[in-house]
Design a protein around this motif. Sequence first.
Motif, PDB file in Angstrom:
ATOM      1  N   VAL A 101      14.897 107.535  32.558  1.00 18.78           N
ATOM      2  CA  VAL A 101      14.204 106.752  31.522  1.00 18.78           C
ATOM      3  C   VAL A 101      12.866 107.411  31.189  1.00 18.78           C
ATOM      4  O   VAL A 101      12.496 107.522  30.007  1.00 18.78           O
ATOM      5  N   LEU A 102      12.146 107.864  32.199  1.00 21.37           N
ATOM      6  CA  LEU A 102      10.883 108.561  31.961  1.00 21.37           C
ATOM      7  C   LEU A 102      11.110 109.794  31.091  1.00 21.37           C
ATOM      8  O   LEU A 102      10.361 110.024  30.129  1.00 21.37           O
ATOM      9  N   GLN A 103      12.135 110.584  31.413  1.00 22.16           N
ATOM     10  CA  GLN A 103      12.428 111.786  30.625  1.00 22.16           C
ATOM     11  C   GLN A 103      12.790 111.448  29.179  1.00 22.16           C
ATOM     12  O   GLN A 103      12.488 112.215  28.269  1.00 22.16           O
ATOM     13  N   MET A 104      13.429 110.301  28.964  1.00 23.73           N
ATOM     14  CA  MET A 104      13.789 109.886  27.610  1.00 23.73           C
ATOM     15  C   MET A 104      12.566 109.388  26.833  1.00 23.73           C
ATOM     16  O   MET A 104      12.491 109.567  25.621  1.00 23.73           O
ATOM     17  N   LEU A 105      11.611 108.789  27.536  1.00 26.07           N
ATOM     18  CA  LEU A 105      10.438 108.220  26.867  1.00 26.07           C
ATOM     19  C   LEU A 105       9.293 109.207  26.694  1.00 26.07           C
ATOM     20  O   LEU A 105       8.533 109.105  25.724  1.00 26.07           O
ATOM     21  N   VAL A 106       9.139 110.147  27.613  1.00 21.16           N
ATOM     22  CA  VAL A 106       8.027 111.089  27.576  1.00 21.16           C
ATOM     23  C   VAL A 106       8.605 112.503  27.570  1.00 21.16           C
ATOM     24  O   VAL A 106       9.327 112.885  28.491  1.00 21.16           O
ATOM     25  N   THR A 107       8.252 113.267  26.540  1.00 16.44           N
ATOM     26  CA  THR A 107       8.807 114.605  26.374  1.00 16.44           C
ATOM     27  C   THR A 107       8.484 115.531  27.543  1.00 16.44           C
ATOM     28  O   THR A 107       9.354 116.187  28.092  1.00 16.44           O
ATOM     29  N   ALA A 108       7.217 115.588  27.935  1.00 19.16           N
ATOM     30  CA  ALA A 108       6.807 116.471  29.034  1.00 19.16           C
ATOM     31  C   ALA A 108       5.883 115.695  29.977  1.00 19.16           C
ATOM     32  O   ALA A 108       4.664 115.856  29.934  1.00 19.16           O
ATOM     33  N   PRO A 109       6.470 114.852  30.841  1.00 17.67           N
ATOM     34  CA  PRO A 109       5.619 114.070  31.745  1.00 17.67           C
ATOM     35  C   PRO A 109       4.942 114.967  32.782  1.00 17.67           C
ATOM     36  O   PRO A 109       5.550 115.905  33.290  1.00 17.67           O
ATOM     37  N   GLY A 110       3.699 114.667  33.070  1.00 13.71           N
ATOM     38  CA  GLY A 110       2.979 115.428  34.084  1.00 13.71           C
ATOM     39  C   GLY A 110       3.419 115.031  35.484  1.00 13.71           C
ATOM     40  O   GLY A 110       4.127 114.036  35.679  1.00 13.71           O
ATOM     41  N   ALA A 111       2.990 115.814  36.451  1.00  8.02           N
ATOM     42  CA  ALA A 111       3.369 115.578  37.844  1.00  8.02           C
ATOM     43  C   ALA A 111       2.870 114.224  38.330  1.00  8.02           C
ATOM     44  O   ALA A 111       3.579 113.518  39.059  1.00  8.02           O
ATOM     45  N   LEU A 112       1.658 113.832  37.906  1.00  7.13           N
ATOM     46  CA  LEU A 112       1.106 112.547  38.344  1.00  7.13           C
ATOM     47  C   LEU A 112       1.928 111.377  37.809  1.00  7.13           C
ATOM     48  O   LEU A 112       2.236 110.435  38.557  1.00  7.13           O
ATOM     49  N   LEU A 113       2.338 111.452  36.546  1.00  9.37           N
ATOM     50  CA  LEU A 113       3.174 110.388  35.972  1.00  9.37           C
ATOM     51  C   LEU A 113       4.539 110.357  36.652  1.00  9.37           C
ATOM     52  O   LEU A 113       5.064 109.279  36.963  1.00  9.37           O
ATOM     53  N   GLN A 114       5.111 111.514  36.911  1.00  7.31           N
ATOM     54  CA  GLN A 114       6.397 111.554  37.602  1.00  7.31           C
ATOM     55  C   GLN A 114       6.293 110.933  38.988  1.00  7.31           C
ATOM     56  O   GLN A 114       7.176 110.170  39.400  1.00  7.31           O
ATOM     57  N   GLN A 115       5.227 111.258  39.711  1.00  5.48           N
ATOM     58  CA  GLN A 115       5.019 110.675  41.042  1.00  5.48           C
ATOM     59  C   GLN A 115       4.867 109.164  40.956  1.00  5.48           C
ATOM     60  O   GLN A 115       5.417 108.431  41.777  1.00  5.48           O
ATOM     61  N   ALA A 116       4.102 108.691  39.965  1.00  7.36           N
ATOM     62  CA  ALA A 116       3.880 107.249  39.818  1.00  7.36           C
ATOM     63  C   ALA A 116       5.191 106.518  39.534  1.00  7.36           C
ATOM     64  O   ALA A 116       5.475 105.466  40.129  1.00  7.36           O
ATOM     65  N   VAL A 117       6.009 107.076  38.652  1.00  8.95           N
ATOM     66  CA  VAL A 117       7.293 106.453  38.316  1.00  8.95           C
ATOM     67  C   VAL A 117       8.226 106.492  39.528  1.00  8.95           C
ATOM     68  O   VAL A 117       8.858 105.487  39.872  1.00  8.95           O
ATOM     69  N   TYR A 118       8.300 107.631  40.180  1.00  8.28           N
ATOM     70  CA  TYR A 118       9.182 107.777  41.333  1.00  8.28           C
ATOM     71  C   TYR A 118       8.776 106.826  42.455  1.00  8.28           C
ATOM     72  O   TYR A 118       9.617 106.117  43.023  1.00  8.28           O
ATOM     73  N   LEU A 119       7.484 106.776  42.764  1.00  7.74           N
ATOM     74  CA  LEU A 119       7.020 105.897  43.845  1.00  7.74           C
ATOM     75  C   LEU A 119       7.179 104.418  43.486  1.00  7.74           C
ATOM     76  O   LEU A 119       7.490 103.602  44.354  1.00  7.74           O
ATOM     77  N   SER A 120       6.984 104.073  42.217  1.00  7.19           N
ATOM     78  CA  SER A 120       7.184 102.678  41.796  1.00  7.19           C
ATOM     79  C   SER A 120       8.648 102.267  41.933  1.00  7.19           C
ATOM     80  O   SER A 120       8.952 101.179  42.432  1.00  7.19           O
ATOM     81  N   ALA A 121       9.548 103.145  41.498  1.00  5.96           N
ATOM     82  CA  ALA A 121      10.981 102.857  41.634  1.00  5.96           C
ATOM     83  C   ALA A 121      11.370 102.786  43.109  1.00  5.96           C
ATOM     84  O   ALA A 121      12.159 101.925  43.511  1.00  5.96           O
ATOM     85  N   SER A 122      10.795 103.669  43.914  1.00  4.21           N
ATOM     86  CA  SER A 122      11.077 103.658  45.353  1.00  4.21           C
ATOM     87  C   SER A 122      10.571 102.373  46.005  1.00  4.21           C
ATOM     88  O   SER A 122      11.222 101.827  46.895  1.00  4.21           O
ATOM     89  N   ALA A 123       9.411 101.891  45.574  1.00  5.85           N
ATOM     90  CA  ALA A 123       8.870 100.652  46.136  1.00  5.85           C
ATOM     91  C   ALA A 123       9.766  99.463  45.793  1.00  5.85           C
ATOM     92  O   ALA A 123      10.047  98.617  46.659  1.00  5.85           O
ATOM     93  N   LEU A 124      10.227  99.394  44.559  1.00  2.00           N
ATOM     94  CA  LEU A 124      11.135  98.316  44.151  1.00  2.00           C
ATOM     95  C   LEU A 124      12.425  98.369  44.967  1.00  2.00           C
ATOM     96  O   LEU A 124      12.873  97.350  45.508  1.00  2.00           O
ATOM     97  N   ALA A 125      12.990  99.549  45.082  1.00  2.00           N
ATOM     98  CA  ALA A 125      14.211  99.702  45.871  1.00  2.00           C
ATOM     99  C   ALA A 125      13.941  99.416  47.351  1.00  2.00           C
ATOM    100  O   ALA A 125      14.797  98.883  48.052  1.00  2.00           O
ATOM    101  N   GLY A 126      12.745  99.739  47.811  1.00  5.12           N
ATOM    102  CA  GLY A 126      12.382  99.512  49.207  1.00  5.12           C
ATOM    103  C   GLY A 126      12.362  98.050  49.591  1.00  5.12           C
ATOM    104  O   GLY A 126      12.786  97.679  50.688  1.00  5.12           O
ATOM    105  N   VAL A 127      11.870  97.206  48.710  1.00  8.99           N
ATOM    106  CA  VAL A 127      11.855  95.764  48.991  1.00  8.99           C
ATOM    107  C   VAL A 127      13.287  95.248  49.132  1.00  8.99           C
ATOM    108  O   VAL A 127      13.592  94.482  50.053  1.00  8.99           O
ATOM    109  N   ALA A 128      14.169  95.711  48.264  1.00  5.77           N
ATOM    110  CA  ALA A 128      15.577  95.306  48.364  1.00  5.77           C
ATOM    111  C   ALA A 128      16.201  95.851  49.651  1.00  5.77           C
ATOM    112  O   ALA A 128      16.956  95.150  50.324  1.00  5.77           O
TER     113      ALA A 128
END
Length: 175
Positions: A101-128
């Motif tokens: 979804v990030l790749q579809m919404l942002v043409t060239a996401p930076g490393a910081l944005l990628q980390q933020a998205v990845y860690l946020s998704a990991s946190a959501l999955a972690g609670v489950a």
Amino acid sequence: MESARSRHESAAPGAFVAFTRFVLCGGGVGVASSFAVGALAAWIPWMLANALVAVVSTLLATELHARFTFGAGSRATVRQHAQSAGSAAAAYVVTCAAMLVLQMLVTAPGALLQQAVYLSASALAGVARFAVLRLVVFARTRSRAATATPGPRPLYASSGRIAAPTGPEELCRAA
């Protein structure tokens, strides 16, 4: 006589303590994994890097959770690894979907944005995953200790004779 293992199992941590340990162990592995995925993705496709890191981090995290988080005090069993892998596969799908979804919404996401998205998704999955691990994967360890406590007096004595009922509820069961 009660063994050291059964004493340790009966001292399983409460939900708050287990969740705190889960966050520390699983979160630590998760943060390290996010950097490992980023480093591996420089050499191999991101999806493959995520899959490899997910396998290694799941094995490590399951061992940590078996030993520390849920009070088992011993190595994880093959069954626990397999069940944990199922919840990790679901987490993998969540992190991949978030990155797609990030790749579809942002043409060239930076490393910081990628980390933020990845860690946020990991946190959501972690609670489950915490819920699945606590209620399913490591629940048997806690329930074994609970079933070891003596319950109501059995209706039949060990000699094979019928014991006299001591109260109305046993009278109803005897009928």
